[in-house]
Write a protein that holds these residues in place. Structure first.
Motif, mmCIF file in Angstrom:
data_model
loop_
_atom_site.group_PDB
_atom_site.id
_atom_site.type_symbol
_atom_site.label_atom_id
_atom_site.label_comp_id
_atom_site.label_asym_id
_atom_site.label_seq_id
_atom_site.Cartn_x
_atom_site.Cartn_y
_atom_site.Cartn_z
ATOM 1 N N GLY A 1 0.827 -1.203 0.000
ATOM 2 C CA GLY A 1 0.000 0.000 0.000
ATOM 3 C C GLY A 1 0.856 1.245 0.000
ATOM 4 O O GLY A 1 1.443 1.612 1.001
ATOM 5 N N ILE A 2 0.930 1.889 -1.153
ATOM 6 C CA ILE A 2 1.825 3.038 -1.327
ATOM 7 C C ILE A 2 1.013 4.252 -1.748
ATOM 8 O O ILE A 2 0.172 4.157 -2.657
ATOM 9 N N GLY B 1 0.924 3.361 5.760
ATOM 10 C CA GLY B 1 1.191 3.171 4.340
ATOM 11 C C GLY B 1 2.587 3.643 3.979
ATOM 12 O O GLY B 1 3.243 4.347 4.746
ATOM 13 N N GLY B 2 3.029 3.249 2.816
ATOM 14 C CA GLY B 2 4.339 3.682 2.348
ATOM 15 C C GLY B 2 4.188 4.900 1.466
ATOM 16 O O GLY B 2 3.091 5.222 1.008
ATOM 17 N N SER B 3 5.276 5.577 1.240
ATOM 18 C CA SER B 3 5.236 6.707 0.312
ATOM 19 C C SER B 3 6.006 6.322 -0.949
ATOM 20 O O SER B 3 6.735 5.325 -0.968
ATOM 21 N N TYR C 1 8.496 7.635 -2.041
ATOM 22 C CA TYR C 1 9.922 7.667 -1.765
ATOM 23 C C TYR C 1 10.445 6.323 -1.255
ATOM 24 O O TYR C 1 11.608 5.991 -1.422
ATOM 25 N N ASP C 2 9.574 5.565 -0.600
ATOM 26 C CA ASP C 2 10.010 4.241 -0.133
ATOM 27 C C ASP C 2 10.326 3.339 -1.329
ATOM 28 O O ASP C 2 11.304 2.585 -1.312
ATOM 29 N N ASN D 1 13.564 4.815 -2.987
ATOM 30 C CA ASN D 1 14.816 4.502 -2.286
ATOM 31 C C ASN D 1 15.179 3.019 -2.389
ATOM 32 O O ASN D 1 16.357 2.665 -2.391
ATOM 33 N N VAL E 1 8.219 -4.352 -0.643
ATOM 34 C CA VAL E 1 8.263 -3.084 0.090
ATOM 35 C C VAL E 1 6.818 -2.812 0.484
ATOM 36 O O VAL E 1 6.083 -2.074 -0.176
ATOM 37 N N ASP E 2 6.398 -3.464 1.542
ATOM 38 C CA ASP E 2 4.956 -3.539 1.821
ATOM 39 C C ASP E 2 4.618 -3.462 3.302
ATOM 40 O O ASP E 2 3.487 -3.781 3.696
ATOM 41 N N GLY E 3 5.564 -3.064 4.121
ATOM 42 C CA GLY E 3 5.272 -2.988 5.555
ATOM 43 C C GLY E 3 4.888 -4.316 6.158
ATOM 44 O O GLY E 3 4.198 -4.362 7.176
ATOM 45 N N ARG F 1 8.342 9.321 8.216
ATOM 46 C CA ARG F 1 8.033 8.987 6.826
ATOM 47 C C ARG F 1 7.873 10.222 5.955
ATOM 48 O O ARG F 1 8.171 10.222 4.793
ATOM 49 N N VAL G 1 12.849 13.315 3.901
ATOM 50 C CA VAL G 1 13.241 13.342 2.492
ATOM 51 C C VAL G 1 13.510 14.761 2.024
ATOM 52 O O VAL G 1 13.555 15.037 0.846
ATOM 53 N N MET H 1 16.836 13.116 3.878
ATOM 54 C CA MET H 1 17.738 12.031 4.267
ATOM 55 C C MET H 1 19.165 12.345 3.820
ATOM 56 O O MET H 1 19.376 12.752 2.693
ATOM 57 N N ARG I 1 12.542 1.797 4.991
ATOM 58 C CA ARG I 1 11.681 1.970 6.171
ATOM 59 C C ARG I 1 10.324 1.287 6.037
ATOM 60 O O ARG I 1 9.598 1.152 7.014
ATOM 61 N N PHE I 2 9.936 0.883 4.842
ATOM 62 C CA PHE I 2 8.655 0.182 4.658
ATOM 63 C C PHE I 2 8.894 -1.301 4.344
ATOM 64 O O PHE I 2 8.054 -1.974 3.756
ATOM 65 N N VAL I 3 10.066 -1.799 4.733
ATOM 66 C CA VAL I 3 10.418 -3.203 4.476
ATOM 67 C C VAL I 3 10.579 -3.911 5.813
ATOM 68 O O VAL I 3 11.383 -3.482 6.656
ATOM 69 N N THR I 4 9.838 -4.969 6.018
ATOM 70 C CA THR I 4 10.014 -5.730 7.255
ATOM 71 C C THR I 4 9.625 -7.189 7.033
ATOM 72 O O THR I 4 8.782 -7.490 6.185
#
Lengths: 298, 251
Positions: A196-197, A232-234, A236-237, A240, A260-262, A291, A295, B1, B220-223
């Protein structure tokens, strides 16, 4: 990619002198991917259906004068081949290709029409294949990196998604095969499966919210797509993570599919623990502050 | 960052810090602004490994402790007497034995699990209060790339690798609400020189950069993720040799 010892990696300019193609890079997630690559010294070529891409390229040229936009309908074979030819001519050499393009025209399988299914495959899968095939010859001389933006729905189901999910799942397998075929040339191929981005205008949101505690908490709740990680992710996640996979930081990684999904996909049986800490507002605040505000120098 | 100092203000503990991978992780983390505690059980090896590093990078502190789970409480106490908290834990111990499965004693297996997983788990337990309080924790566990690929004589080592990987994937759900992430990086078990399709042999810096990615905001959204840092070995099986032969680069 450069196979020399990475002991003197310039982490602040990981892509100095590289040329990257980002499909559908004029807006949304693609735009943020391109921005981060440019931040690290790359020159970006973007494509898209909408002429607005020219404005995005103009914006990019302030930081990287060589950036340009080429209009391209990736559902059209000839148009895609023309794009590849033009980029090879104008850019001279391409080191990085980010296959970010993706459309979702999914219906329940019982109602799916051949033409709509085919269109999704043409853009998502065939478009990706043509990009890889078109830029491989140049990369075989110097090495290179492909990153394909897939989806968590390539590995877990969510109705109605058959056309989209099958096209992206095929990309995952396609990437692994490319990795195996061209590793010996120093060409890497990896996949990112976003969860979820928030893919809208991240910069506007960041600017609007700033360090406002209440807005950050509200945004965190609003952005809760049900993933175990919060808010949720942005874009930028994803950007990056793409940077990691196209740069020397991952020079020994190929054939990977990174979520990349939390933590969404790893939940067994869609179970996740929603017990918030006692001071959940503080958690939302800290998480979203991190979050949305880390950036600023991109 | 700030990409050139991605761990500014962070405090890290690296288990097995005198190993090749552990040392590279320590150096990379310190260069990115983290204060780093390295722990290994061989005093001489630890001191030698970090003698030059401590002069170049002041953020590194070396601790000597026997790598056994019951000793980790003392280790963490010692580290926390120098650091206000630890918000990055890296498990880079590498005690693995090989041999056919039927020759393995349970005590061998127990020892491998104790050193490679038990120490990290115990440290995680000790450091958890600080991580929860700070709403920040990044745990990176290294394991051999035997999780989804097999080699002869590695059944026990593979069992350890699988245990480490599963621990990471599941523990992440216990603590994600505190924004604590747990991830795994897999490195080539036997380091066969020239066997990996991509670059021959990995450098320890490749593993260190994977740990850096996991520990900083880039991911940061990777776990709960598993990352193979093995040049594509897990994905290619035997076929790559044909491709390499055709490419004329490496047969």
């Amino acid at each position: 990619m450069n196979k020399s010892s990475g002991k003197h990696i310039n982490y602040d300019r990981l892509l100095e002198g590289k040329t990257a193609v980002v499909t559908s890079g004029a807006h949304g997630m693609g735009k943020y991917i391109a921005k981060v690559l440019i931040r690290h010294g790359a020159t970006c070529v973007i494509n898209g259906m909408n002429p607005e891409g020219e404005r995005t390229a103009e914006e990019f040229r302030k930081d990287a004068p060589g950036c340009f936009f080429v209009r391209c309908d990736m559902s059209d074979r000839d148009d895609t081949l023309r794009f590849i030819e033009e980029v090879n001519q104008r850019a001279g050499h391409v080191d990085i290709v980010v296959n970010n393009v993706g459309i979702n025209r999914s219906d329940f399988t019982g109602q799916v029409e051949d033409a709509r299914f085919e269109y999704t495959q043409q853009v998502n899968l065939y478009g990706t294949m043509r990009m890889v095939r078109g830029f491989l010859p140049g990369m075989k001389k110097t090495g290179g990196a492909f990153v394909h933006i897939s989806t968590i729905h390539s590995v877990v189901g969510m109705p109605p998604n058959t056309a989209y999910a099958s096209s992206k799942s095929a990309i995952n397998a396609f990437s692994g095969a490319v990795a195996a075929e061209y590793a010996a040339y120093g060409i890497r191929s990896n996949v990112i499966n976003p969860g979820g981005i928030f893919t809208g205008n991240n910069d506007e949101i960041f600017a609007e919210i700033g360090d406002d505690r209440e807005k950050l908490i509200e945004r965190g709740r609003h952005g809760d797509y049900g993933q175990p990680d919060y808010g949720g992710g942005s874009a930028y996640d994803i950007a990056n993570s793409t940077l990691f996979l196209v740069s020397g930081l991952s020079r020994h990684i190929t054939g990977a599919v990174i979520k990349v999904d939390g933590g969404t996909v790893n939940q067994a049986h869609r179970f996740y623990d929603r017990r918030l800490p006692e001071d959940s507002d503080e958690l939302w605040y800290q998480v979203m502050k991190n979050r949305f505000t880390s950036v600023e120098d991109i | 960052m700030k990409y050139a100092s991605m761990l500014e203000g962070r405090y890290a503990l690296i288990l097995g810090g005198a190993s090749q991978v552990g040392r590279a992780v320590a150096q990379t983390f310190a260069e990115h602004g983290a204060r780093v505690a390295v722990a290994d059980e061989d005093r001489q090896r630890t001191c030698e490994a970090f003698a030059d590093l401590k002069e170049k990078i002041p953020g590194v502190a070396a601790f000597t402790e026997k790598l056994a789970a019951p000793r980790m409480k003392d280790l963490c106490s010692a580290v926390l007497s120098e650091f206000p908290y630890v918000d990055i834990l890296v498990g880079a111990t590498d005690l693995y034995k090989t041999g056919e499965a039927h020759l393995f004693s349970i005590s061998d297996l127990r020892q491998m699990l104790g050193v490679n997983l038990g120490c990290a788990v115990r440290c995680f337990q000790e450091l958890l209060p600080g991580m929860k309080k700070n709403r920040r924790g990044d745990v990176v566990l290294f394991a051999p790339d035997l999780v989804d690929a097999a080699l002869p004589n590695t059944a026990a080592a593979a069992a350890c690798a699988g245990a480490i990987n599963s621990f990471a994937r599941n523990a992440t759900f216990d603590y994600i609400r505190y924004h604590i992430r747990v991830n795994t990086a897999l490195y080539p078990f036997d380091g066969h020189p020239g066997r990996e399709p991509l670059t021959g042999s990995p450098e320890s810096l490749d593993a260190a950069n994977a740990a850096l990615w996991y520990a900083c905001d880039l991911s940061r959204f990777v776990t709960g993720e598993t990352l193979n840092v093995n040049g594509g070995m897990a994905y290619m099986q035997a076929g790559f040799e044909r491709a390499a032969g055709k490419a004329g680069v490496r047969a």
